[in-house]
Design a protein around this motif. Sequence first.
Motif, short mmCIF file in Angstrom:
data_model
loop_
_atom_site.label_atom_id
_atom_site.label_comp_id
_atom_site.label_asym_id
_atom_site.label_seq_id
_atom_site.Cartn_x
_atom_site.Cartn_y
_atom_site.Cartn_z
N SER A 7 -3.93 1.30 -4.63
CA SER A 7 -2.94 0.29 -4.16
C SER A 7 -2.16 -0.35 -5.28
O SER A 7 -1.02 -0.82 -4.94
CB SER A 7 -3.72 -0.68 -3.31
N PHE A 10 0.18 2.83 -6.67
CA PHE A 10 1.02 3.65 -5.91
C PHE A 10 2.51 3.17 -5.84
O PHE A 10 3.48 3.79 -5.73
CB PHE A 10 0.56 3.64 -4.40
N PRO A 11 2.62 1.82 -5.79
CA PRO A 11 4.05 1.18 -5.46
C PRO A 11 4.87 1.49 -6.91
O PRO A 11 6.02 1.98 -6.87
CB PRO A 11 4.09 -0.39 -5.24
N PHE A 13 4.39 4.21 -8.96
CA PHE A 13 4.78 5.63 -9.16
C PHE A 13 5.91 6.03 -7.96
O PHE A 13 6.58 7.10 -8.21
CB PHE A 13 3.54 6.26 -9.35
N ALA A 14 5.49 5.45 -6.73
CA ALA A 14 6.51 5.72 -5.71
C ALA A 14 7.89 5.43 -5.93
O ALA A 14 8.80 6.08 -5.53
CB ALA A 14 5.83 4.99 -4.29
N ILE A 15 8.25 4.41 -6.74
CA ILE A 15 9.59 3.92 -6.82
C ILE A 15 10.06 4.81 -8.06
O ILE A 15 11.28 5.27 -8.03
CB ILE A 15 9.76 2.46 -7.22
N ALA A 17 9.21 7.88 -8.29
CA ALA A 17 9.47 9.18 -7.83
C ALA A 17 10.55 9.23 -6.97
O ALA A 17 11.34 10.14 -6.79
CB ALA A 17 8.11 9.44 -6.93
N ALA A 18 10.89 7.83 -6.17
CA ALA A 18 12.03 7.94 -5.43
C ALA A 18 13.40 8.12 -6.75
O ALA A 18 14.35 8.85 -6.13
CB ALA A 18 12.25 6.43 -4.93
N TRP A 20 13.45 9.72 -9.33
CA TRP A 20 13.24 11.12 -9.79
C TRP A 20 13.95 12.06 -8.70
O TRP A 20 14.68 12.87 -9.03
CB TRP A 20 11.97 11.36 -10.25
N GLY A 200 12.84 6.64 -13.21
CA GLY A 200 12.50 7.99 -12.25
C GLY A 200 13.83 8.77 -12.78
O GLY A 200 13.63 10.00 -12.74
#
Length: 296
Positions: A7, A10-11, A13-15, A17-18, A20, A200
């Motif tokens: 938790s 995740f936020p 690496f999610a941003i 990844a967005a 990237w 990213g």
Amino acid sequence: MFFRILSIIFPVFAIIAAGWLYARLRRRAGGGIDMAFANQLNMDVFVPALVFAALASKSFDLASYGRLAVAALMLMLASGGIAWSLARLLREQPKTFVPPMMFVNSGNMGLPLMVLAFGDAALPAAVVLFFVENLLHYTLGTWMLDHHARLWTLWRVPVIFAALLALAIKFLDLPLWLPLFTAIKLVGDVAIPLLLFSLGVRLALSRWSDVRLGLIGMVARPVIGMAFAALMAYWLQLDERAAAMLMVFGALPPAVLNYVFAERYQQEPAKVASLVMIGNLGALIFIPLALAMTLP
């Protein structure tokens, strides 16, 4: 513990990844990718506003973060010394290998990670770590690549100027109009998601030019950093949260700014790009490890 760490990371690496994915899709569609203006705006306006708001806030007490700042400084210097020896052993140029091992991603990844892991109350401490890292990077890091660099102009760097201004206001106990402070804080709130997104994009544009050196750096950077973080926390008797934040700071991957500096001074930028890119991918392993070691 697993879901708690998930938790937190995740936020972040999610941003990343967005950013990237956006860059990859734009390139596949034949469109240009120009983050230069957004990055410049972030470093000139949004990040300085974030730093100023954190350091000028009423809850910030400079004296309480002194040992943490010293610990971060000693950690980076010690990491640089070990990296210099490792570079000689690998027969690589120290000016190529040492800066990425010393100067970590305390802005793009460190600031949001610290806040998500330790709460909003940890932001001033995270900013102190960010400020110390940036100050050393713009001084010693610049001098390492160019012994003739004019360091007296350092105050012109917006992040450094914002920090010095905030510290002056705190030291002189000057009143700061609350609506003005709120406006500056709102501007600063833009910085963290934009830092992650731009990271990213940068990773999507990087090249795998030297995988061997990148893999060595991916392991060496966080292992050396976490080892010295534990040593400094014990030696300086840091409190539990400061010690935990220092451990996460020690586990951070190389800063993207290392590549910018290497490109500016033509210090094997392709190798530095690989150290930065592979090191940031390695953060998927070492950041959860650092959190598992520090979270109660």
